[in-house]
Design an enzyme around this catalytic site. Structure first.
Site, PDB file in Angstrom:
ATOM      1  N   GLY A   1       3.595  -0.213   9.390  1.00 57.12           N
ATOM      2  CA  GLY A   1       5.045  -0.019   8.428  1.00 57.12           C
ATOM      3  C   GLY A   1       5.711  -0.400   8.734  1.00 57.12           C
ATOM      4  O   GLY A   1       7.147  -0.028   8.086  1.00 57.12           O
TER       5      GLY A   1
ATOM      6  N   TRP B   1      12.994  -1.896  11.826  1.00 58.98           N
ATOM      7  CA  TRP B   1      12.479  -0.773  12.471  1.00 58.98           C
ATOM      8  C   TRP B   1      12.741  -0.376  13.815  1.00 58.98           C
ATOM      9  O   TRP B   1      12.877   0.268  14.752  1.00 58.98           O
ATOM     10  CB  TRP B   1      11.350  -1.079  12.480  1.00 58.98           C
ATOM     11  CG  TRP B   1      10.784  -0.485  11.269  1.00 58.98           C
ATOM     12  CD1 TRP B   1      10.067  -1.952  10.322  1.00 58.98           C
ATOM     13  CD2 TRP B   1      10.842   0.062  10.135  1.00 58.98           C
ATOM     14  NE1 TRP B   1      10.771  -1.772   8.678  1.00 58.98           N
ATOM     15  CE2 TRP B   1      10.399   0.811   9.033  1.00 58.98           C
ATOM     16  CE3 TRP B   1      11.455   1.836  10.563  1.00 58.98           C
ATOM     17  CZ2 TRP B   1       9.691   1.152   7.935  1.00 58.98           C
ATOM     18  CZ3 TRP B   1      10.667   2.839   9.417  1.00 58.98           C
ATOM     19  CH2 TRP B   1      10.002   2.313   8.090  1.00 58.98           C
TER      20      TRP B   1
ATOM     21  N   GLN C   1      -2.228   0.243   5.484  1.00 58.94           N
ATOM     22  CA  GLN C   1      -0.889   0.611   6.577  1.00 58.94           C
ATOM     23  C   GLN C   1      -0.886   2.177   6.234  1.00 58.94           C
ATOM     24  O   GLN C   1      -2.452   3.003   6.015  1.00 58.94           O
ATOM     25  CB  GLN C   1       0.011   0.143   4.571  1.00 58.94           C
ATOM     26  CG  GLN C   1       0.936  -0.251   5.228  1.00 58.94           C
ATOM     27  CD  GLN C   1       1.942  -0.764   4.099  1.00 58.94           C
ATOM     28  OE1 GLN C   1       2.406  -1.107   2.921  1.00 58.94           O
ATOM     29  NE2 GLN C   1       2.981  -1.624   4.469  1.00 58.94           N
TER      30      GLN C   1
ATOM     31  N   ASN D   1       0.523  -1.650   0.204  1.00 61.32           N
ATOM     32  CA  ASN D   1      -0.200   0.511   0.363  1.00 61.32           C
ATOM     33  C   ASN D   1       1.171   1.354   0.409  1.00 61.32           C
ATOM     34  O   ASN D   1       0.672   2.161  -0.447  1.00 61.32           O
ATOM     35  CB  ASN D   1      -0.685  -0.014   1.271  1.00 61.32           C
ATOM     36  CG  ASN D   1      -1.634   1.078   0.816  1.00 61.32           C
ATOM     37  OD1 ASN D   1      -1.921   1.901   0.689  1.00 61.32           O
ATOM     38  ND2 ASN D   1      -2.945   0.756   1.316  1.00 61.32           N
ATOM     39  N   TRP D   2       1.657   1.585   0.682  1.00 62.51           N
ATOM     40  CA  TRP D   2       2.354   2.806   1.170  1.00 62.51           C
ATOM     41  C   TRP D   2       3.291   3.058  -0.282  1.00 62.51           C
ATOM     42  O   TRP D   2       3.281   3.827  -0.138  1.00 62.51           O
ATOM     43  CB  TRP D   2       2.602   3.268   1.975  1.00 62.51           C
ATOM     44  CG  TRP D   2       3.691   2.879   3.192  1.00 62.51           C
ATOM     45  CD1 TRP D   2       3.759   1.634   3.016  1.00 62.51           C
ATOM     46  CD2 TRP D   2       4.211   3.090   4.754  1.00 62.51           C
ATOM     47  NE1 TRP D   2       5.158   1.039   4.697  1.00 62.51           N
ATOM     48  CE2 TRP D   2       5.071   2.611   5.362  1.00 62.51           C
ATOM     49  CE3 TRP D   2       4.458   4.271   4.712  1.00 62.51           C
ATOM     50  CZ2 TRP D   2       6.451   2.321   6.181  1.00 62.51           C
ATOM     51  CZ3 TRP D   2       5.255   4.883   5.680  1.00 62.51           C
ATOM     52  CH2 TRP D   2       5.405   4.256   6.647  1.00 62.51           C
TER      53      TRP D   2
ATOM     54  N   GLU E   1      17.082  -0.929   1.110  1.00 62.43           N
ATOM     55  CA  GLU E   1      15.903  -0.101   1.686  1.00 62.43           C
ATOM     56  C   GLU E   1      15.913   0.344   2.848  1.00 62.43           C
ATOM     57  O   GLU E   1      15.380   1.078   2.831  1.00 62.43           O
ATOM     58  CB  GLU E   1      15.399  -2.345   1.960  1.00 62.43           C
ATOM     59  CG  GLU E   1      14.067  -2.179   2.834  1.00 62.43           C
ATOM     60  CD  GLU E   1      13.634  -3.964   3.238  1.00 62.43           C
ATOM     61  OE1 GLU E   1      14.084  -4.264   3.540  1.00 62.43           O
ATOM     62  OE2 GLU E   1      12.290  -3.841   3.948  1.00 62.43           O
TER      63      GLU E   1
ATOM     64  N   ASP F   1       7.327  -2.755  11.100  1.00 63.25           N
ATOM     65  CA  ASP F   1       7.524  -3.705  11.552  1.00 63.25           C
ATOM     66  C   ASP F   1       7.071  -4.196  12.694  1.00 63.25           C
ATOM     67  O   ASP F   1       6.872  -4.855  13.928  1.00 63.25           O
ATOM     68  CB  ASP F   1       7.406  -4.677  10.326  1.00 63.25           C
ATOM     69  CG  ASP F   1       7.288  -4.887   9.100  1.00 63.25           C
ATOM     70  OD1 ASP F   1       6.557  -3.520   8.894  1.00 63.25           O
ATOM     71  OD2 ASP F   1       7.356  -5.618   7.807  1.00 63.25           O
TER      72      ASP F   1
HETATM   73  C1  GLC Z   1       7.982  -4.266   5.479  1.00 66.14           C
HETATM   74  C2  GLC Z   1       8.275  -3.062   6.396  1.00 66.14           C
HETATM   75  C3  GLC Z   1       6.890  -1.665   5.293  1.00 66.14           C
HETATM   76  C4  GLC Z   1       6.754  -1.835   3.667  1.00 66.14           C
HETATM   77  C5  GLC Z   1       7.291  -3.381   3.297  1.00 66.14           C
HETATM   78  C6  GLC Z   1       7.535  -3.427   1.599  1.00 66.14           C
HETATM   79  O1  GLC Z   1       7.799  -4.624   5.951  1.00 66.14           O
HETATM   80  O2  GLC Z   1       7.971  -2.658   7.343  1.00 66.14           O
HETATM   81  O3  GLC Z   1       6.916  -0.566   5.838  1.00 66.14           O
HETATM   82  O4  GLC Z   1       5.355  -1.595   3.196  1.00 66.14           O
HETATM   83  O5  GLC Z   1       8.355  -4.026   3.620  1.00 66.14           O
HETATM   84  O6  GLC Z   1       8.622  -2.742   1.505  1.00 66.14           O
END
Ligand code: GLC
Length: 417
Positions: free
Chosen positions: A154, A337, A99, A32-33, A380, A156
């Site tokens: 987001g 995170w 998200q 989503n985001w 990432e 995790d």
């Molecule tokens: C991980 C991140 C999340 C992101 C996803 C795909 O789960 O924590 O924020 O959207 O990866 O990149």
């Protein structure tokens, strides 16, 4: 190749036609985001493709308004937990959680870059509105927005969730095989302890067919979160601006903003002097200073109280902005995170600061982000102490941050990188 060309090539590499993967291998679906960042990144050089990205994301919207955190367009055995585990109930196989709602804000930016996209934005506005209403209906606690699974925020494995995670009974979670650790060094990923709990929360959601009211009653995990609260607050402000232009009635959104502004204040941890997540069941703060604490400016709150703690965090790292306070117990510069710096959060935080007149801090975050990307590519995330790139490679949203923001301040724009 010029870095900007590389960033475009990265988006193309991950492009599946109507949606973009975060990166091949580790994340083989539409997130989503990530997708909202991708849409914005594409719009810098291919606006048509940018709009299509948002349209695909919103095509997965559930009939109650929720926009899922993952859309499983095509089965991929390389990812766990997949559609069979989640059993989402939308028009496209999906997860059962959402998200951070950054899509409306990126849509506003896309509209500014590509005014010809107005009819497409106008068609998406009511869908975004329905998604925001879903948050206001199902997810408020004292006016702050709650998450029902750590993946919703987001962030995790952020330390924000540790207290709530402890309360989850995983004795009956069953056996499963993770896939993430076959793509990335396990030392950079969440632990098995975390994964057992992530899965148990999915199982609880499935047990009530993702009925949000029923789930709220049985879910041991309910945390009021600055990521969600601040991104929704910002989204609503952008929705008002766009809604007025489209002739929509925005009175309801004004009320929502007032509610969230009051809710944001319930996340102010006076002892820690920072915005913090709050465990809804215990009523207690989690005592976590994170990069989400710094999203207040992005949300349109020019809060001077919040500055010193964030500055301390910046000073404690070589590269802005760590996801967790380097001075805190449990800081881990490589584990996801719990320490690393993430370009996407840097963008949200840094651009918010720039908008609110904290140009020195915003600039610092932008320059650090640009340095990390130009030295190490579109990772990432990165170690905030020495800049080591980590997690997945050729990441879509990191490339988007370069295209939409970080590249502006680079001296080597001409291609030294
Ligand atoms: C991980 C991140 C999340 C992101 C996803 C795909 O789960 O924590 O924020 O959207 O990866 O990149």
């Amino acid at each position: 190749m010029h870095l900007t060309e590389q960033a475009r090539a990265t988006l193309r590499l991950n492009d599946k036609g109507r949606y973009t993967l975060p990166t091949h291998g580790l994340y083989p679906y539409q997130w989503n985001w990530d997708s909202a960042f991708a849409a914005w990144g594409f719009t810098t050089f291919d606006p048509d493709r940018g709009w299509t990205e948002l349209e695909t994301l919103l095509s997965g919207q559930w009939d109650d308004g929720m926009v899922p955190h993952i859309l499983f367009h095509r089965p991929d055995p390389g990812y766990f937990p997949g559609p069979d585990v989640w059993q989402g109930r939308g028009p496209i196989p999906s997860s059962g959680i959402t998200q951070p709602p950054v899509a409306a804000t990126f849509m506003a930016k896309m509209l500014a870059m590509d005014p010809a996209g107005a009819p497409r934005a106008r068609a998406l506005w009511p869908k975004l509105h329905a998604w925001h209403r879903w948050f206001m209906t199902w997810r408020l606690d004292r006016g702050a927005v709650c998450v029902t699974h750590p993946w919703e925020a987001g962030r995790d494995n952020a330390p924000d969730w540790d207290n709530a995670m402890r309360a989850i009974d995983v004795r009956d979670v069953g056996a499963y095989t993770r896939r993430d650790t076959t793509h990335v060094d396990p030392a950079m990923r969440p632990t098995k302890y975390d994964y057992d709990r992530y899965l148990k929360l999915v199982q609880l959601g499935v047990s009530v067919n993702w009925d949000h009211g029923a789930l709220a009653k049985i879910n041991p995990f309910r945390v009021a979160d600055p990521t969600m609260t601040f991104t929704l607050l910002r989204a609503l402000r952008d929705m008002i601006t766009m809604g007025r232009r489209f002739g929509e009635d925005v009175a309801e959104i004004e009320d929502w903003i007032a509610t969230l502004e009051a809710g944001a204040e319930t996340l102010w941890n006076a002892d820690m002097q920072c915005y913090d997540s709050r465990d809804v069941h215990s009523g207690k703060f989690n005592d976590v200073l994170s990069n989400a604490s710094a999203l207040c400016w992005y949300a349109g709150l020019n809060d001077q109280r919040a500055r010193p703690a964030i500055e301390r965090m910046l000073d404690a790292a070589t590269y802005a902005l760590p996801s967790f306070d380097p001075a805190a117990v449990g800081f881990d510069p490589l584990r996801y995170w719990r320490g690393p710096t993430w370009p996407i959060m840097n963008y949200l935080v840094g651009s918010g600061m720039e908008e609110q007149g904290l140009s020195d801090l915003g600039r610092r975050i932008r320059d650090d982000t640009a340095q990390l990307i130009s030295r190490h590519g579109f990772a990432e995330y990165y170690n905030p102490l020495d800049g080591t790139p980590a997690g997945g490679e050729t990441f879509t949203w990191t490339a988007a941050v370069w295209l939409g923001w970080a590249s502006d301040h680079r001296e080597d724009k001409r291609g030294a990188a």
